[in-house]
Design a protein around this motif. Sequence first.
Motif, short mmCIF file in Angstrom:
data_model
loop_
_atom_site.label_atom_id
_atom_site.label_comp_id
_atom_site.label_asym_id
_atom_site.label_seq_id
_atom_site.Cartn_x
_atom_site.Cartn_y
_atom_site.Cartn_z
N TYR A 183 71.37 6.37 -21.03
CA TYR A 183 71.49 6.06 -22.45
C TYR A 183 72.53 6.98 -23.06
N THR A 184 73.53 6.37 -23.72
CA THR A 184 74.54 7.17 -24.42
C THR A 184 74.56 6.79 -25.90
N THR A 185 75.20 5.66 -26.23
CA THR A 185 75.27 5.24 -27.64
C THR A 185 74.22 4.20 -28.01
N GLY A 186 73.61 3.58 -27.01
CA GLY A 186 72.61 2.55 -27.29
C GLY A 186 73.17 1.14 -27.40
N SER A 187 74.46 0.97 -27.14
CA SER A 187 75.08 -0.34 -27.30
C SER A 187 74.51 -1.39 -26.34
N THR A 188 74.25 -1.00 -25.10
CA THR A 188 73.67 -1.94 -24.13
C THR A 188 72.25 -2.33 -24.52
N ILE A 189 71.44 -1.34 -24.87
CA ILE A 189 70.06 -1.60 -25.28
C ILE A 189 70.04 -2.48 -26.53
N ASP A 190 70.91 -2.19 -27.48
CA ASP A 190 70.97 -3.00 -28.70
C ASP A 190 71.36 -4.44 -28.40
N ALA A 191 72.33 -4.64 -27.51
CA ALA A 191 72.77 -5.99 -27.17
C ALA A 191 71.63 -6.79 -26.54
N CYS A 192 70.84 -6.15 -25.70
CA CYS A 192 69.68 -6.82 -25.09
C CYS A 192 68.59 -7.07 -26.14
N ALA A 193 68.34 -6.06 -26.97
CA ALA A 193 67.31 -6.19 -28.01
C ALA A 193 67.63 -7.31 -28.98
N LYS A 194 68.91 -7.48 -29.28
CA LYS A 194 69.32 -8.51 -30.24
C LYS A 194 68.93 -9.90 -29.76
N VAL A 195 69.21 -10.21 -28.49
CA VAL A 195 68.89 -11.55 -27.98
C VAL A 195 67.39 -11.71 -27.77
N LEU A 196 66.70 -10.63 -27.40
CA LEU A 196 65.25 -10.71 -27.23
C LEU A 196 64.56 -10.99 -28.56
N LYS A 197 64.98 -10.30 -29.61
CA LYS A 197 64.36 -10.51 -30.92
C LYS A 197 64.71 -11.89 -31.48
N ALA A 198 65.92 -12.37 -31.18
CA ALA A 198 66.30 -13.71 -31.61
C ALA A 198 65.43 -14.77 -30.92
N ALA A 199 64.92 -14.43 -29.74
CA ALA A 199 64.06 -15.36 -28.99
C ALA A 199 62.59 -15.22 -29.36
N GLY A 200 62.29 -14.30 -30.28
CA GLY A 200 60.92 -14.19 -30.77
C GLY A 200 60.15 -12.96 -30.34
N VAL A 201 60.76 -12.10 -29.52
CA VAL A 201 60.08 -10.86 -29.13
C VAL A 201 60.06 -9.93 -30.36
N GLU A 202 58.88 -9.45 -30.70
CA GLU A 202 58.74 -8.67 -31.94
C GLU A 202 59.20 -7.23 -31.81
N LYS A 203 58.81 -6.58 -30.73
CA LYS A 203 59.11 -5.17 -30.55
C LYS A 203 59.86 -4.95 -29.24
N VAL A 204 60.98 -4.23 -29.33
CA VAL A 204 61.77 -3.91 -28.14
C VAL A 204 61.93 -2.40 -28.04
N TYR A 205 61.32 -1.82 -27.03
CA TYR A 205 61.43 -0.40 -26.75
C TYR A 205 62.27 -0.21 -25.50
N PHE A 206 62.60 1.03 -25.17
CA PHE A 206 63.33 1.24 -23.92
C PHE A 206 62.95 2.57 -23.29
N MET A 207 63.18 2.64 -21.99
CA MET A 207 63.13 3.90 -21.25
C MET A 207 64.35 3.94 -20.34
N CYS A 208 65.08 5.06 -20.39
CA CYS A 208 66.20 5.29 -19.48
C CYS A 208 65.92 6.52 -18.63
N VAL A 209 66.47 6.52 -17.44
CA VAL A 209 66.29 7.67 -16.55
C VAL A 209 66.83 8.93 -17.22
N ALA A 210 68.02 8.83 -17.81
CA ALA A 210 68.65 10.01 -18.42
C ALA A 210 69.33 9.66 -19.74
#
Length: 205
Positions: free
Chosen positions: A172-199
Amino acid sequence: MGKIEVIGEPKCEKCGKKLQSDEKLFCTDCDEVNHVFDRGICIFNYKEEMKEVLYRFKYKNKRCYSDFFGYVGAKKYRKLFRQWKVKMIVPVPMYQKKQQRRGYNQAEEFAGSLTEYTDIPMATDLIKRLRETKPQKGLNKEERYKNLKNAFGVNPEKAKGVNSVLLVDDIYTTGSTIDACAKVLKAAGVEKVYFMCVAGGRDKT
């Protein structure tokens, strides 16, 4: 090589990056960016020793490292996953041709270990990468977000009834990848998107 360092307090309340001072609640990035994801955590500090470990994990077929990452992540944050009511672990997908060249997706290896230690099911078919993108390393914040625009898609049938997911990636650096994934997940109806990265990288200030 020195020891790898597990991130402790103080850390960013939003993304889990290590903070330089306990006078702050959020890292500089999270102060400046309105992230799409809800919250996230990183297990290890992304400094020299961990950079070498992750290089081997990603490019030298050291998939066995995923068991250690999953064990530490589950032991430290299992209770938090319950608080977040995580129903599904979702690895950040690689473009199919890139995964074929490498032979595996390191995020999927890590996600599989987390599933083993938490009993939270993993879904590799919920989100997919639609096109190959440039490596994020070396791009600035604006370039990173532009690089990932329309890069991911969601299987709408798999997303039905899914309220809370845990995205999993290596760094995890700036969060751009996680945000891009979260955006499409929330658009599909997923309410909460959390993440865990190794580092995760340290806060800049």
